[in-house]
Design a protein around this motif. Structure first.
Motif, PDB file in Angstrom:
ATOM      1  N   LEU A  78      40.584  43.021  49.416  1.00  0.00           N
ATOM      2  CA  LEU A  78      41.254  44.925  49.194  1.00  0.00           C
ATOM      3  C   LEU A  78      41.339  45.023  47.966  1.00  0.00           C
ATOM      4  CD1 LEU A  78      44.996  44.853  51.128  1.00  0.00           C
ATOM      5  CD2 LEU A  78      42.460  45.856  51.465  1.00  0.00           C
ATOM      6  N   ALA A  79      41.680  44.116  46.597  1.00  0.00           N
ATOM      7  CA  ALA A  79      40.901  44.013  44.981  1.00  0.00           C
ATOM      8  C   ALA A  79      39.499  44.334  45.385  1.00  0.00           C
ATOM      9  CB  ALA A  79      41.903  42.962  44.718  1.00  0.00           C
ATOM     10  N   ASN A  80      39.048  43.502  45.154  1.00  0.00           N
ATOM     11  CA  ASN A  80      37.205  43.607  44.995  1.00  0.00           C
ATOM     12  C   ASN A  80      37.004  44.542  46.249  1.00  0.00           C
ATOM     13  OD1 ASN A  80      34.944  42.436  44.734  1.00  0.00           O
ATOM     14  ND2 ASN A  80      34.395  42.329  46.036  1.00  0.00           N
ATOM     15  N   MET A  81      37.559  45.670  46.984  1.00  0.00           N
ATOM     16  CA  MET A  81      37.513  47.057  47.498  1.00  0.00           C
ATOM     17  C   MET A  81      37.325  48.295  47.007  1.00  0.00           C
ATOM     18  SD  MET A  81      39.280  49.147  50.963  1.00  0.00           S
ATOM     19  CE  MET A  81      40.999  48.913  50.003  1.00  0.00           C
ATOM     20  N   LEU A  82      38.867  48.063  45.403  1.00  0.00           N
ATOM     21  CA  LEU A  82      39.443  48.907  44.933  1.00  0.00           C
ATOM     22  C   LEU A  82      38.743  49.104  43.587  1.00  0.00           C
ATOM     23  CD1 LEU A  82      43.383  48.283  45.087  1.00  0.00           C
ATOM     24  CD2 LEU A  82      41.598  50.278  45.851  1.00  0.00           C
ATOM     25  N   LYS A  83      38.562  47.371  43.217  1.00  0.00           N
ATOM     26  CA  LYS A  83      37.559  47.603  42.063  1.00  0.00           C
ATOM     27  C   LYS A  83      35.715  48.014  42.014  1.00  0.00           C
ATOM     28  CE  LYS A  83      35.572  43.167  41.286  1.00  0.00           C
ATOM     29  NZ  LYS A  83      35.618  42.459  40.225  1.00  0.00           N
TER      30      LYS A  83
END
Length: 168
Positions: A78-83
Motif C-alpha cells: 500500500l505504501a508503494n501504491m501511495l508513493k
C-alpha cells in the motif's frame, strides 16, 4: 483463480468504480492471497518483465480495507501504491483494525512525501508506536492530508511530543 476473476471485474468496472469496500472480507484469506489482491488494486504485476504499473482502479476515491488482518508486507504494498500514485484520485484509505506495526506504518508515513491526493488516512487500532514520528516529517511536505486517525496505536511519549510539535 479468484484474483484473476477480480482483475477482470476491475477491468470491466474501471470507469465507474468510486468506492471499494472490502472491510472484514479478507480476514480468513491467506497472506499470499491478500498480497495478490492488493497488488491487483495497485496495478502491480507478478510479471517481472512489466516495468510500468497500471491500476484498473484509476477512479477509486475510497479504499476501505479495515479489519482484514493486513500485516507489514501488505502495508508495504500500500505504501508503494501511495508513493507511486497508482490510484490518482484516492482520497480516503481506511486501514483501521489491522495487524500493522511501526515496520509497516513507517513506509506508509514516508509515502506521503510523494502522495498528493490522500485526504484521509485511518490507521486506528494498529500498532504504529514509533512510526508516528515519521508522519511529522511527511506532514511538513504533504498539504493534502487533512485527517490522520491514529486512535489506540500505542504511541509512546516521544511520538506524542513529536506530533504535538508538528501541530504547533
Amino acid at each position: 483463480k479468484s484474483i484473476s476473476i477480480f482483475s477482470i471485474f476491475l477491468k470491466l468496472q474501471m470507469a465507474t468504480l468510486i468506492t471499494l469496500n472490502v472491510g472484514e472480507t479478507l480476514t480468513k484469506c491467506n497472506n499470499l492471497f491478500k498480497s495478490k489482491f492488493l497488488n491487483s488494486i495497485a496495478g502491480n504485476s507478478d510479471d517481472k518483465k512489466k516495468k510500468n504499473s497500471h491500476s484498473y482502479c484509476n477512479n477509486i476515491k475510497n479504499l476501505i480495507l479495515n479489519n482484514n488482518a493486513l500485516n507489514n508486507t501488505h502495508a508495504n504494498i500500500l505504501a508503494n501504491m501511495l508513493k507511486l500514485n497508482t490510484l490518482p484520485h484516492l482520497s480516503l484509505l481506511n486501514l483501521e483494525w489491522n495487524n500493522m506495526t511501526s515496520k509497516g506504518i513507517t513506509p506508509i508515513a514516508l509515502s506521503l512525501l510523494k502522495n498528493k491526493t490522500l485526504v484521509t488516512l485511518n490507521l486506528n487500532y494498529n500498532t504504529a508506536s514509533t512510526a508516528v514520528e515519521d508522519f511529522s516529517i511527511s506532514l511538513l511536505e504533504n498539504t493534502t492530508l487533512k485527517h490522520l486517525l491514529l486512535e489506540s496505536n500505542s504511541i509512546n511519549r516521544r511520538g506524542a511530543i513529536v506530533l504535538s510539535e508538528y501541530l504547533l
